[in-house]
Scaffold this motif. Structure first.
Motif: not given
Ligand SMILES: Cc1cc2nc3c(=O)[nH]c(=O)nc-3n(C[C@H](O)[C@H](O)[C@H](O)COP(=O)(O)OP(=O)(O)OC[C@H]3O[C@@H](n4cnc5c(N)ncnc54)[C@H](O)[C@@H]3O)c2cc1C
Length: 379
Positions: A117-137
Motif C-alpha cells: 500500500a505504501a509503495a502504491l501510494e507513498p502519501s498514505l500516512r501510517p494507519s492504525e494496526p489491523g487496517t485492511m487495504v484493498a487495491w483496485f488498479p
C-alpha cells in the motif's frame, strides 16, 4: 435533439452526431456546469449490484479507456487506480467479501499488505494496526470540464448545432412525430426524437410533456433530502500529496487540477438548505480528515465547497429508454453517470440509429415504474 449538456447529454450528442445523425444540443446554461462539474467522477464498478448493473458500469470504465486515445484523453482521463482502507471488523469483513465477489466477476481487485500500500501510494500516512487495504488498479477518475468541452466540440465538428442559455432552455415539450420543443427565446424546434439528458431536472421535462410521475428520483430539493452531497476542494497540495484515488472510512479524495485535492465524506449530511456556516464547518472537517489520511496538505486550506445533487433513481438503477405514452421522447437519467456515460451513449445511439433494443438496457427501461407496463418502442 438532445436536452442537457452534462456528461451524459454531451456524450449522447457526440455519439449521435458521429453516427451521421443531425443533432441539436440544448443546454440552459453553458455545457457541463451542473452535477457533472462537481462530481467526484470516480470511474468504478466497485460496489455496484446486481450483476448486470455491475457489468454495465464495468463496461462504462472500458468505454472511456477506448475513447481516450481519440479524444485527447491526456486532458481528462486519469486511470490511476484506487486504494481503500477498512478499519472496523465489520468494514474488514465487508471488504473481504466484496473483493472476493468482484474478482469472481472479472473485476481487478485485491487485498494488499501495508508495504505494498505504501509503495502504491507513498502519501498514505501510517494507519492504525489491523487496517485492511484493498487495491483496485482498473479504476480512476475523469476531469469532467475538459472532457465535456471536448465532447461538445466533437459533436459540433460532426455538424451538431449547440444552443445554450435562453436559446437552449426548454420551456415546452410536445411529444409526437415530430416532437416539438420550445426554448426560452421563443424558438419552436422539431425533432424525430428528443433525448432528455437533463439530470435531476428530467422529471420537470417529462412533466412539461404531460407525462408526470414516471421518472421517480430520490427527492433532492427538500430539507433533509439525501441526494445532495458536499464536495470540497483544498490546496495547495505539495508534490508529496496523493496521485491516486484514496478511500478511508472518513474521507474520499483524489487529485484535482491546479494543485488541489477533491474531497467528499460519506457522513457529511448536507442539503440545499444547509446554512453556510455549517457547510464551512464541514469543509474544514473534511480538510482535517484528509490531512490525517495523507501527506502533502500542510499548507492546504479550503479553496471551494459546493453542495451538488445526485440524479438518483429511487431504485438506484439507471432509467434509460423511450418514455411510455410520449412518442418521440427518450429519457436517460442515472447516478454514476460519469462512469456510465461513454457506454450508455453507445447503447442509446445504437438504439436510436439502428432501431435495436440493446439487451444491456432491458433492466433500466422507464416502463418498470408503470403498474401496467407499456411495451418499449424505440423512436
Ligand atoms: C457529490 C457527487 C458525487 C458523485 N460521484 C460520482 C462518482 O464518483 N462517479 C460517478 O460515476 N458518478 C458520480 N456522481 C454522479 C454523476 O456526477 C452524475 O450521475 C452525472 O454527473 C449526471 O450527469 P448528467 O449529464 O445526467 O446531469 P448534469 O450534469 O446535471 O447535466 C444535466 C444538464 O441538463 C441541463 N438542463 C436541465 N434542464 C434543462 C432545460 N429545461 N433545458 C435545457 N437544459 C436543461 C442542465 O443545465 C445540465 O447542464 C456524483 C454526483 C454527486 C452529486
Amino acid at each position: 435533439m438532445v436536452i442537457g449538456a452534462g456528461v451524459l447529454g454531451a456524450s449522447v450528442a457526440a455519439r449521435l452526431a458521429g453516427s451521421g445523425v443531425r443533432v441539436t444540443l440544448l443546454e440552459q446554461d453553458q455545457p457541463g456546469r451542473a452535477t457533472s462539474r462537481w462530481s467526484f467522477a470516480w470511474l468504478n464498478s466497485n460496489g455496484k449490484s446486481p450483476r448486470p448493473y455491475h457489468d454495465l458500469n464495468h463496461a462504462g470504465i472500458r468505454a472511456w479507456a477506448d475513447l481516450a486515445p481519440d479524444l485527447d484523453g491526456a486532458a481528462w482521463y486519469r486511470p490511476v487506480g484506487n486504494i481503500e482502507l477498512a478499519t472496523s471488523p465489520a468494514a474488514r469483513a465487508e471488504m473481504t467479501a466484496r473483493v472476493r465477489r468482484l474478482t469472481g466477476w472479472n473485476y481487478d481487485a485485491r487485498l494488499v499488505d501495508a508495504a505494498e500500500a505504501a509503495a502504491l501510494e507513498p502519501s498514505l500516512r501510517p494507519s492504525e494496526p489491523g487496517t485492511m487495504v484493498a487495491w483496485f488498479p482498473g479504476e480512476g477518475y475523469l476531469l469532467t470540464e475538459p472532457l465535456i468541452a471536448r465532447l461538445v466540440a466533437q459533436a459540433r465538428n460532426h455538424g451538431a448545432e449547440i444552443r445554450t442559455g435562453e436559446q437552449g432552455r426548454v420551456v415546452a415539450l410536445d411529444p409526437g412525430r415530430p416532437a416539438r420543443v420550445r426554448t426560452a427565446d421563443g424558438a419552436l424546434l422539431a425533432a424525430d426524437e428528443v433525448v432528455c439528458c437533463a439530470g435531476r431536472w428530467v422529471p420537470e421535462l417529462t412533466a412539461l410533456a404531460g407525462v408526470a410521475d414516471t421518472i421517480p428520483l430520490v427527492p433532492w430539493d427538500s430539507p433533509g433530502a439525501t441526494a445532495p452531497g458536499l464536495v470540497v476542494q483544498v490546496g495547495p497540495v505539495s508534490p508529496a500529496g496523493p496521485a491516486r484515488l484514496v478511500h478511508t472510512p472518513g474521507i474520499c479524495l483524489r487529485p484535482h487540477p491546479g494543485g488541489l485535492l477533491h474531497l467528499e465524506a460519506p457522513d457529511a449530511a448536507v442539503d440545499l438548505h444547509t446554512p453556510d456556516p455549517d457547510l464551512r464547518r464541514w469543509a474544514a472537517e473534511l480538510l482535517r480528515r484528509a490531512q490525517q489520511a495523507v501527506r502533502g496538505l500542510d499548507q492546504a486550506r479550503v479553496v471551494e465547497y459546493q453542495v451538488c445533487v445526485r440524479p438518483m433513481p429511487v431504485d438506484g438503477q439507471s432509467i434509460v429508454g423511450p418514455l411510455p405514452g410520449a412518442p418521440g421522447l427518450y429519457v436517460a437519467v442515472t447516478h454514476s453517470g460519469v462512469t456510465l456515460a461513454a457506454r450508455l451513449s453507445q447503447l442509446i445511439a445504437a438504439e436510436l440509429t439502428a432501431g435495436t433494443q440493446p439487451v444491456e438496457l432491458a433492466p433500466y427501461r422507464p416502463s418498470r415504474f408503470l403498474s401496467a407496463a407499456t411495451p418499449d418502442q424505440p423512436g
